[in-house]
Design a protein around this motif. Structure first.
Motif, mmCIF file in Angstrom:
data_model
loop_
_atom_site.group_PDB
_atom_site.id
_atom_site.type_symbol
_atom_site.label_atom_id
_atom_site.label_comp_id
_atom_site.label_asym_id
_atom_site.label_seq_id
_atom_site.Cartn_x
_atom_site.Cartn_y
_atom_site.Cartn_z
ATOM 1 N N ARG A 3 56.022 23.046 39.281
ATOM 2 C CA ARG A 3 55.564 22.706 37.934
ATOM 3 C C ARG A 3 56.639 23.093 36.916
ATOM 4 N N ARG A 4 57.196 24.278 37.105
ATOM 5 C CA ARG A 4 58.245 24.776 36.202
ATOM 6 C C ARG A 4 59.470 23.846 36.258
ATOM 7 N N LEU A 6 59.497 20.713 37.005
ATOM 8 C CA LEU A 6 59.214 19.449 36.310
ATOM 9 C C LEU A 6 59.172 19.649 34.802
ATOM 10 N N GLU A 7 58.749 20.838 34.393
ATOM 11 C CA GLU A 7 58.761 21.137 32.949
ATOM 12 C C GLU A 7 60.200 21.094 32.445
ATOM 13 N N GLY A 10 61.557 17.266 33.058
ATOM 14 C CA GLY A 10 60.833 16.159 32.436
ATOM 15 C C GLY A 10 59.994 15.407 33.454
ATOM 16 N N PRO A 11 58.917 14.726 32.960
ATOM 17 C CA PRO A 11 57.936 14.110 33.854
ATOM 18 C C PRO A 11 58.488 12.951 34.686
ATOM 19 N N GLU A 12 59.658 12.407 34.286
ATOM 20 C CA GLU A 12 60.165 11.250 35.051
ATOM 21 C C GLU A 12 60.499 11.621 36.502
ATOM 22 N N HIS A 13 60.597 12.918 36.787
ATOM 23 C CA HIS A 13 60.906 13.326 38.154
ATOM 24 C C HIS A 13 59.653 13.565 38.975
ATOM 25 N N ALA A 14 58.499 13.444 38.315
ATOM 26 C CA ALA A 14 57.241 13.763 39.003
ATOM 27 C C ALA A 14 57.025 12.855 40.206
ATOM 28 N N ARG A 15 57.433 11.586 40.082
ATOM 29 C CA ARG A 15 57.121 10.619 41.142
ATOM 30 C C ARG A 15 57.753 10.954 42.493
ATOM 31 N N ARG A 18 56.166 13.996 43.824
ATOM 32 C CA ARG A 18 54.795 13.765 44.291
ATOM 33 C C ARG A 18 54.829 13.069 45.659
ATOM 34 N N SER A 88 69.986 15.519 38.267
ATOM 35 C CA SER A 88 69.430 15.600 36.906
ATOM 36 C C SER A 88 69.685 16.960 36.291
#
Ligand SMILES: Nc1ncnc2c1ncn2[C@@H]1O[C@H](COP(=O)(O)OP(=O)(O)OP(=O)(O)O)[C@@H](O)[C@H]1O
Length: 579
Positions: A3-4, A6-7, A10-15, A18, A88
């Motif tokens: 979570r940290r 991704l914080e 940025g959220p663009e790496h969430a995919r 996930r 990134s």
């Protein structure tokens, strides 16, 4: 941790993360199912009709094959996510570094930055690539096994379930134990990185003044000692956690074993089932035990991430919300006060105007703030009070790119990139044609250097321009400025370290560079000073005298005595011509 991460990124790496998590969890569940299938397999084998084993065995093989496929997919997804995150992270670090005010770049920061972009990024990248799999497996596989255990014997499953909170609590306790020490170790490593760079850079000084007198060697030694201490503390604080965790795992297994034995003796659990369930219990505890070893690596990654997050959170010079375009190229300082980080004022109440197309000479004793004045024009730092304006607009309200496009600087500390001379000149204007680059090189007398080098235009200059002399580096820097062709030129008496034969020629090239421009020269040569439209005499961060050479000589103040002193000095080769 994820979570940290991704914080930070940025959220663009969430995919991709996930996707990787889905693959890992699916793999871990399949592994749990495969383990659980051992129960009916063993039951059938030890039961009255061994042929009953086949359907279970085939199911086990099918699950195992599926698991292998998912394992392969999750490996790929892990590496992909890890590489993407590392890319990134480096990009973000690079972007941030490019935005940081120059005051941030103290010498030790260079080493820290090296450590951050290499070791720390690798540590963080290792989380998705190598650490998450065992971590997810350690918790999801036993969880699956425990749930499936309920299908076979709920009492044994309940016993296994009751151990889970204890295991989780002890795991948390053991990782928390060494967290602080981990942080200290990561910070100590960064400091050591900085000291190593400093030590290498200071080798000439160390050789000349002897090891004993140079502080840098001692500073490196001290940093290495601190790092060793920090590593020792990680071990000392981490070991009790490791031992405690292993003990709890063994205790959990023993509890399940005792429950199973009790049930076999008094609760109607048959021996074959007990054996199978105990095999399952071993598989239940095994992956969890493995996580203990990962705790320290995870701690290191967490500290590395904290450091990167720290860097990314460093305040940058605020960008203007609605940038204004400067009109013309006049430069003004209005009542400027400024100090570096230590809070000591370096400039106090400095007001000056560089009229468009004129030349202003800054003179004054060493440390009076001349370089600082020149570096405030391209907004290397923001002023503490007052304002610096270019073309009538406060530099804080000008788009940084627009501001930079208007200013050329030839400072004394020239840095060249590892690359060819042409590459280095082209930095002045990346879109320039080869002919333009060569013309700038010719004007700055860089062509002569090129002809001397064995590979000519293809010769590389080494990191920092190490393969060129100080004077040669400065000529490349002048060529850059000529190529950039900006209307405002800041010059730290660039010819200071040129050899005498080239001095006149470079002086002419500089005249071509500076003609018709708004020019601020930190002047050391009397000829430059005398030729200036305006002379500003700076002392302890204040302008104490201003005017033309003749006016100031007539005034017979600080400038006049400065001039007389310098004129007498033999080093000033041109003094006789001008005084
Ligand atoms: N990056 C920095 N961080 C902290 N202090 C600094 C920094 N750069 C300069 N200073 C301090 O600011 C003061 C003015 O320095 P500056 O380099 O502007 O003087 P100068 O007149 O150009 O000196 P010189 O003629 O010796 O180059 C000095 O006391 C110096 O120690």
């Amino acid at each position: 941790m994820i979570r940290r991460l991704l914080e930070v990124l940025g959220p663009e790496h969430a995919r991709p993360v996930r996707r990787m998590l889905v693959a890992l969890v699916t793999g871990a569940v399949l592994q749990g199912i495969a383990f659980a299938l051992l129960v009916p397999v063993l039951e059938a084998l030890f039961g009255s009709d061994p042929d009953e084993v086949w359907p279970w065995l085939w199911t086990l093989v099918a699950v195992a094959v599926l698991y292998c496929a998912v394992y392969y997919w999750s490996l790929l997804a892990g590496f992909e996510a890890g590489a993407g995150l590392a890319r990134s992270l480096r990009q973000r670090i690079g972007d941030r570094v490019a935005e940081l005010p120059l005051g941030w770049f103290a010498p030790e920061r260079v080493g820290q930055l090296g450590q951050l972009t290499t070791k720390s990024v690798m540590d963080i990248m290792g989380v998705p690539a190598h650490l998450l799999r065992p971590l997810v497996t350690s918790f999801v596989t036993p969880a699956t096994v425990t749930v499936l255990m309920y299908l076979f014997d709920w009492r044994l499953a309940l016993a296994a379930t009751l151990t889970v909170p204890v295991i989780v609590l002890v795991y948390r306790w053991s990782t928390a134990l060494s967290r602080q020490a981990d942080r200290e170790r990561t910070a100590a490593r960064a400091v050591t990185g900085g000291r190593v760079v400093e030590f290498a850079q200071l080798q000439p000084v160390l050789r000349v003044f002897g090891r004993g007198e140079a502080r840098s060697g001692a500073r490196l030694g001290e940093a290495l000692r601190t790092q060793r201490e920090a590593s020792r503390r990680v071990l000392v604080t981490g070991v009790p956690g490791l031992i405690g965790f292993s003990l709890v795992i063994q205790a959990a297994f023993t509890a399940v074993l005792l429950t199973g034995t009790y049930l076999a003796l008094h609760g109607g659990l048959d021996a074959a089932k007990l054996l199978a369930l105990l095999v399952l219990a071993v598989r239940f505890t095994e992956p969890i035990a493995e996580t203990a070893i990962l705790g320290s690596t995870l701690g290191t990654a967490r500290s590395a991430l904290a450091q990167v997050a720290d860097l990314l959170a460093q305040p940058t010079l605020p960008a203007p919300v609605s940038p204004r375009v400067p009109e013309g190229n006049r430069v003004e300082f209005e009542d400027v006060t400024f100090g570096y980080d230590d809070g000591r004022p370096v400039l106090s109440g400095v007001s000056l105007t560089l009229a468009e197309g004129t030349m202003t000479a800054l003179v004054g004793p060493s440390g009076s703030g001349k370089t600082t004045v020149s570096k405030l024009v391209p907004r290397f730092w923001d002023v503490d009070g007052g304002a610096v304006r270019v073309g009538g607009v406060d530099v804080r309200e000008i788009d940084p790119e627009v501001l930079m496009s208007r200013v050329s600087a030839v400072f004394q500390d020239v840095y060249l990139f590892e690359g060819t001379i042409a590459d280095n000149i082209r930095v002045g204007r990346p879109t320039a044609t080869d002919a333009e680059v060569r013309e700038a090189a010719r004007l700055a007398r860089v062509e002569e250097i090129v002809h001397r080098l064995p590979d000519g235009w293809d010769a590389r200059v080494g990191e920092g321009g190490a393969l060129l002399s100080g004077g040669e580096r400065q000529r490349v820097s002048i060529a850059r400025a000529i190529l950039k062709n900006a209307p405002i030129v800041l010059l730290d008496e660039a010819t200071a370290s040129l050899d005498p034969e080239n001095e006149q020629a470079v002086q002419d090239a500089l005249s071509a560079l500076t003609a018709g421009r708004t020019l601020l020269v930190i002047a050391h040569r009397l000829r430059t000073v005398a030729a200036a439209d305006q002379i500003l005499f700076l002392d302890e961060g204040r302008i104490v005298e201003r005017g033309t050479h003749d006016e100031l000589v007539t005034a017979d103040g600080r400038y006049a005595s400065f001039w007389a002193r310098r004129s007498r000095a033999r080093d000033w080769s041109l003094a006789g011509q001008n005084s």
